[in-house]
Design a protein around this motif. Structure first.
Motif, short mmCIF file in Angstrom:
data_model
loop_
_atom_site.label_atom_id
_atom_site.label_comp_id
_atom_site.label_asym_id
_atom_site.label_seq_id
_atom_site.Cartn_x
_atom_site.Cartn_y
_atom_site.Cartn_z
N MET A 1 0.84 -1.18 0.00
CA MET A 1 0.00 0.00 0.00
C MET A 1 0.89 1.24 0.00
SD MET A 1 -3.41 1.00 1.97
CE MET A 1 -3.31 0.91 3.66
N GLY A 2 0.58 2.22 -0.89
CA GLY A 2 1.37 3.44 -1.02
C GLY A 2 1.10 4.42 0.10
N LYS A 3 2.02 5.33 0.24
CA LYS A 3 1.90 6.38 1.26
C LYS A 3 0.79 7.36 0.85
CE LYS A 3 4.52 9.95 3.54
NZ LYS A 3 5.77 10.68 3.62
N ALA A 4 -0.05 7.72 1.80
CA ALA A 4 -1.13 8.68 1.54
C ALA A 4 -0.55 10.06 1.27
CB ALA A 4 -2.09 8.72 2.71
N MET A 5 -1.18 10.78 0.37
CA MET A 5 -0.75 12.16 0.09
C MET A 5 -1.21 13.06 1.23
SD MET A 5 -1.19 12.96 -3.95
CE MET A 5 -2.82 12.32 -4.23
N PRO A 6 -0.47 14.15 1.45
CA PRO A 6 -0.89 15.10 2.48
C PRO A 6 -2.21 15.78 2.10
CG PRO A 6 1.09 15.88 1.35
CD PRO A 6 0.77 14.53 0.80
N ARG A 17 -15.13 33.91 8.43
CA ARG A 17 -14.25 32.81 8.06
C ARG A 17 -15.10 31.63 7.59
NH1 ARG A 17 -9.25 34.26 10.22
NH2 ARG A 17 -8.12 32.35 9.86
N ASP A 18 -14.66 31.02 6.52
CA ASP A 18 -15.30 29.82 6.01
C ASP A 18 -14.23 28.73 6.02
OD1 ASP A 18 -17.03 27.99 4.85
OD2 ASP A 18 -16.73 28.75 2.82
N PHE A 19 -14.38 27.79 6.94
CA PHE A 19 -13.38 26.74 7.11
C PHE A 19 -13.66 25.56 6.19
CE2 PHE A 19 -13.10 29.05 11.11
CZ PHE A 19 -11.72 29.19 11.23
N ASP A 20 -12.64 25.15 5.49
CA ASP A 20 -12.68 23.96 4.65
C ASP A 20 -12.60 22.75 5.59
OD1 ASP A 20 -12.23 21.85 2.91
OD2 ASP A 20 -10.42 22.70 2.03
N GLN A 21 -13.68 22.03 5.73
CA GLN A 21 -13.73 20.88 6.63
C GLN A 21 -13.24 19.59 5.98
OE1 GLN A 21 -14.56 21.21 9.89
NE2 GLN A 21 -14.88 23.38 9.56
N GLU A 22 -13.27 19.55 4.66
CA GLU A 22 -12.94 18.32 3.93
C GLU A 22 -11.47 18.24 3.53
OE1 GLU A 22 -14.28 16.40 -0.28
OE2 GLU A 22 -15.81 17.43 0.90
N GLY A 23 -10.94 19.33 3.03
CA GLY A 23 -9.56 19.34 2.57
C GLY A 23 -9.40 18.64 1.23
N VAL A 59 -7.32 33.59 1.01
CA VAL A 59 -7.37 32.13 1.01
C VAL A 59 -6.19 31.71 1.88
CG1 VAL A 59 -7.23 30.01 -0.34
CG2 VAL A 59 -8.39 32.02 -1.30
N GLU A 60 -6.49 31.07 3.00
CA GLU A 60 -5.45 30.60 3.91
C GLU A 60 -5.35 29.08 3.77
OE1 GLU A 60 -6.77 32.01 7.71
OE2 GLU A 60 -5.97 34.02 7.33
N VAL A 61 -4.15 28.61 3.49
CA VAL A 61 -3.94 27.18 3.29
C VAL A 61 -3.21 26.61 4.49
CG1 VAL A 61 -2.94 25.43 1.78
CG2 VAL A 61 -3.86 27.55 0.79
N THR A 62 -3.83 25.58 5.07
CA THR A 62 -3.24 24.90 6.22
C THR A 62 -3.00 23.44 5.89
OG1 THR A 62 -5.38 24.31 7.19
CG2 THR A 62 -4.44 26.45 7.83
N ASN A 63 -2.17 22.81 6.72
CA ASN A 63 -1.94 21.38 6.56
C ASN A 63 -2.87 20.60 7.50
OD1 ASN A 63 -0.77 21.53 9.10
ND2 ASN A 63 1.32 21.29 8.35
N GLU A 64 -2.65 19.30 7.58
CA GLU A 64 -3.52 18.43 8.39
C GLU A 64 -3.49 18.75 9.87
OE1 GLU A 64 -1.61 14.92 6.98
OE2 GLU A 64 -3.20 14.51 5.53
N THR A 65 -2.40 19.37 10.35
CA THR A 65 -2.30 19.71 11.77
C THR A 65 -2.88 21.09 12.07
OG1 THR A 65 -0.11 20.71 11.63
CG2 THR A 65 -0.20 18.31 11.97
N GLY A 66 -3.30 21.82 11.01
CA GLY A 66 -3.84 23.16 11.19
C GLY A 66 -2.81 24.25 11.08
N ALA A 67 -1.56 23.90 10.79
CA ALA A 67 -0.51 24.91 10.65
C ALA A 67 -0.72 25.70 9.36
CB ALA A 67 0.87 24.25 10.64
N LEU A 68 -0.67 27.02 9.46
CA LEU A 68 -0.82 27.89 8.30
C LEU A 68 0.44 27.78 7.45
CD1 LEU A 68 -2.47 30.08 6.81
CD2 LEU A 68 -1.29 31.76 8.25
N LEU A 69 0.27 27.42 6.17
CA LEU A 69 1.40 27.27 5.26
C LEU A 69 1.62 28.51 4.42
CD1 LEU A 69 0.69 23.64 4.06
CD2 LEU A 69 2.22 24.40 5.90
N PHE A 70 0.54 29.09 3.89
CA PHE A 70 0.63 30.31 3.11
C PHE A 70 -0.75 30.90 2.94
CE2 PHE A 70 0.97 26.56 0.42
CZ PHE A 70 -0.11 26.68 -0.42
#
Length: 85
Positions: A1-6, A17-23, A59-70
């Motif tokens: 099984m391959g590694k899941a993408m982030p 604020r409109d939070f993306d719940q799905e990603g 547009v605020e982009v975060t990762n799975e942990t909620g850290a703001l990336l850009f």
């Protein structure tokens, strides 16, 4: 099984604020940046008036942990000549 993408989350801010719940699963940060630009462009295409109410649009982009990336920030500024009566 391959590694899941982030998974990346594309939140919008325009007074509220409109939070993306799905990603979205994407291979890397570079792909997330491109997706964020496309997303912001689609909003501007579908709802161009969002910039003309005096607020910026982000547009605020975060990762799975909620850290703001850009963040993409869009704003409109009327030139003084446009305020002529």
């Amino acid at each position: 099984m391959g590694k899941a993408m982030p998974r990346y989350f594309f939140h919008t801010v325009d007074g509220g604020r409109d939070f993306d719940q799905e990603g979205t699963e994407l291979p890397n940060d570079a792909a997330a940046r491109k997706a964020a630009i496309r997303f912001a462009g689609a909003v501007m295409h579908d709802e161009p008036d969002v910039l003309w109410d005096g607020r910026d649009y982000r547009v605020e982009v975060t990762n799975e942990t909620g850290a703001l990336l850009f963040t993409i920030v869009m704003l409109s500024i009327d030139a003084p000549a446009s305020n002529r009566a």
